[in-house]
Scaffold this motif. Structure first.
Motif, mmCIF file in Angstrom:
data_model
loop_
_atom_site.group_PDB
_atom_site.id
_atom_site.type_symbol
_atom_site.label_atom_id
_atom_site.label_comp_id
_atom_site.label_asym_id
_atom_site.label_seq_id
_atom_site.Cartn_x
_atom_site.Cartn_y
_atom_site.Cartn_z
ATOM 1 N N ALA A 20 -25.487 28.989 -87.824
ATOM 2 C CA ALA A 20 -24.210 28.297 -87.651
ATOM 3 C C ALA A 20 -23.735 27.698 -88.972
ATOM 4 O O ALA A 20 -22.544 27.762 -89.297
ATOM 5 N N VAL A 21 -24.652 27.122 -89.731
ATOM 6 C CA VAL A 21 -24.282 26.554 -91.029
ATOM 7 C C VAL A 21 -23.687 27.645 -91.913
ATOM 8 O O VAL A 21 -22.657 27.441 -92.563
ATOM 9 N N GLY A 22 -24.291 28.819 -91.920
ATOM 10 C CA GLY A 22 -23.748 29.933 -92.693
ATOM 11 C C GLY A 22 -22.365 30.337 -92.223
ATOM 12 O O GLY A 22 -21.466 30.582 -93.036
ATOM 13 N N HIS A 23 -22.191 30.414 -90.913
ATOM 14 C CA HIS A 23 -20.881 30.786 -90.361
ATOM 15 C C HIS A 23 -19.800 29.785 -90.751
ATOM 16 O O HIS A 23 -18.658 30.166 -91.008
ATOM 17 N N LEU A 24 -20.151 28.513 -90.770
ATOM 18 C CA LEU A 24 -19.153 27.474 -91.004
ATOM 19 C C LEU A 24 -18.943 27.162 -92.481
ATOM 20 O O LEU A 24 -17.873 26.697 -92.857
ATOM 21 N N THR A 25 -19.935 27.424 -93.322
ATOM 22 C CA THR A 25 -19.793 27.102 -94.752
ATOM 23 C C THR A 25 -19.479 28.326 -95.611
ATOM 24 O O THR A 25 -18.995 28.175 -96.728
ATOM 25 N N GLN A 26 -19.761 29.501 -95.096
ATOM 26 C CA GLN A 26 -19.493 30.739 -95.847
ATOM 27 C C GLN A 26 -18.585 31.662 -95.033
ATOM 28 O O GLN A 26 -18.758 32.878 -95.032
ATOM 29 N N SER A 27 -17.625 31.062 -94.357
ATOM 30 C CA SER A 27 -16.812 31.825 -93.406
ATOM 31 C C SER A 27 -15.980 32.913 -94.085
ATOM 32 O O SER A 27 -15.791 33.984 -93.513
ATOM 33 N N LYS A 28 -15.503 32.669 -95.277
ATOM 34 C CA LYS A 28 -14.674 33.683 -95.946
ATOM 35 C C LYS A 28 -15.480 34.943 -96.263
ATOM 36 O O LYS A 28 -15.036 36.050 -95.997
ATOM 37 N N ALA A 29 -16.667 34.763 -96.821
ATOM 38 C CA ALA A 29 -17.513 35.918 -97.137
ATOM 39 C C ALA A 29 -17.954 36.633 -95.866
ATOM 40 O O ALA A 29 -17.944 37.867 -95.801
ATOM 41 N N MET A 30 -18.317 35.857 -94.850
ATOM 42 C CA MET A 30 -18.743 36.465 -93.588
ATOM 43 C C MET A 30 -17.570 37.172 -92.902
ATOM 44 O O MET A 30 -17.750 38.199 -92.260
ATOM 45 N N ALA A 31 -16.379 36.633 -93.064
ATOM 46 C CA ALA A 31 -15.194 37.245 -92.461
ATOM 47 C C ALA A 31 -14.896 38.592 -93.105
ATOM 48 O O ALA A 31 -14.446 39.521 -92.422
ATOM 49 N N GLN A 32 -15.154 38.722 -94.395
ATOM 50 C CA GLN A 32 -14.954 40.013 -95.055
ATOM 51 C C GLN A 32 -15.885 41.068 -94.473
ATOM 52 O O GLN A 32 -15.483 42.197 -94.217
ATOM 53 N N TYR A 33 -17.128 40.684 -94.248
ATOM 54 C CA TYR A 33 -18.091 41.613 -93.643
ATOM 55 C C TYR A 33 -17.681 41.933 -92.212
ATOM 56 O O TYR A 33 -17.708 43.085 -91.786
ATOM 57 N N ALA A 34 -17.258 40.918 -91.465
ATOM 58 C CA ALA A 34 -16.824 41.126 -90.083
ATOM 59 C C ALA A 34 -15.600 42.035 -90.040
ATOM 60 O O ALA A 34 -15.496 42.913 -89.172
ATOM 61 N N ALA A 35 -14.678 41.845 -90.958
ATOM 62 C CA ALA A 35 -13.484 42.699 -91.006
ATOM 63 C C ALA A 35 -13.872 44.146 -91.296
ATOM 64 O O ALA A 35 -13.282 45.078 -90.724
ATOM 65 N N ALA A 36 -14.870 44.339 -92.146
ATOM 66 C CA ALA A 36 -15.348 45.696 -92.436
ATOM 67 C C ALA A 36 -15.955 46.344 -91.202
ATOM 68 O O ALA A 36 -15.940 47.571 -91.062
ATOM 69 N N LYS A 37 -16.462 45.523 -90.285
ATOM 70 C CA LYS A 37 -17.013 46.019 -89.020
ATOM 71 C C LYS A 37 -15.939 46.081 -87.925
ATOM 72 O O LYS A 37 -16.244 46.301 -86.761
ATOM 73 N N ARG A 38 -14.685 45.866 -88.322
ATOM 74 C CA ARG A 38 -13.518 45.932 -87.433
ATOM 75 C C ARG A 38 -13.491 44.842 -86.362
ATOM 76 O O ARG A 38 -13.032 45.070 -85.241
ATOM 77 N N VAL A 39 -13.978 43.680 -86.710
ATOM 78 C CA VAL A 39 -13.899 42.534 -85.810
ATOM 79 C C VAL A 39 -12.466 42.000 -85.890
ATOM 80 O O VAL A 39 -11.973 41.725 -86.981
ATOM 81 N N PRO A 40 -11.788 41.863 -84.754
ATOM 82 C CA PRO A 40 -10.424 41.335 -84.793
ATOM 83 C C PRO A 40 -10.416 39.862 -85.205
ATOM 84 O O PRO A 40 -11.336 39.118 -84.877
ATOM 85 N N MET A 41 -9.359 39.478 -85.915
ATOM 86 C CA MET A 41 -9.226 38.090 -86.398
ATOM 87 C C MET A 41 -10.554 37.609 -86.981
ATOM 88 O O MET A 41 -11.138 36.625 -86.518
ATOM 89 N N ALA A 42 -11.018 38.306 -87.985
ATOM 90 C CA ALA A 42 -12.377 38.125 -88.508
ATOM 91 C C ALA A 42 -12.693 36.681 -88.878
ATOM 92 O O ALA A 42 -13.751 36.160 -88.503
#
Length: 138
Positions: A20-42
């Motif tokens: 959770a700490v990673g999700h909340l503190t590194q959300s931009k980097a994680m969102a880029q990876y999620a977007a690459a996996k086609r997660v909507p509204m990453a």
């Protein structure tokens, strides 16, 4: 027995709180990876899953409707395994292996969440919790 269950809850929740700490503190980097996996509204998905992890993990850790906390963690784990760790779609052997390990970890933890849910929802006298279960399986 109560202390053993509490220690287990601490160990179990630690992984989710760290994630959770990673999700909340590194959300931009994680969102880029999620977007690459086609997660909507990453970015919103990453932040939402971080909140889901915090609430679920703290629920289990503190024993506040721990059965519900297990279901919240399950709601994170299964979609994450299927969407983010699609080892079957990987062509690079090393990437395939890494995704398979993470997929299996998430599915195993999902199984643990189901067992803990049943344990908490069935046993109304757990001790060392702040509340009883929200659900009843007895």
């Amino acid at each position: 027995m109560d202390v053993v269950v509490l220690i287990g809850r601490i160990f179990f929740s630690a992984l989710f709180l760290a994630s959770a700490v990673g999700h909340l503190t590194q959300s931009k980097a994680m969102a880029q990876y999620a977007a690459a996996k086609r997660v909507p509204m990453a970015e919103m998905s990453v932040l939402g899953s971080g909140v889901l992890l915090v609430v679920g993990a703290l629920s289990v850790l503190l024993g506040v409707w721990a059965d519900l906390g297990c279901l919240l963690l399950l709601a994170f784990l299964v979609p994450t395994a299927l969407i983010m760790h699609d080892f079957w779609a990987q062509t690079d052997p090393q990437a395939k292996q890494m995704e398979m390990v993470n997929f299996n970890k998430n599915i195993s933890l999902a199984g643990a969440c189901l067992m803990l849910f049943a344990f908490f929802a069935h046993n109304h006298d757990l001790g060392l919790t702040l509340t009883g279960p929200l659900f009843s399986l007895s």
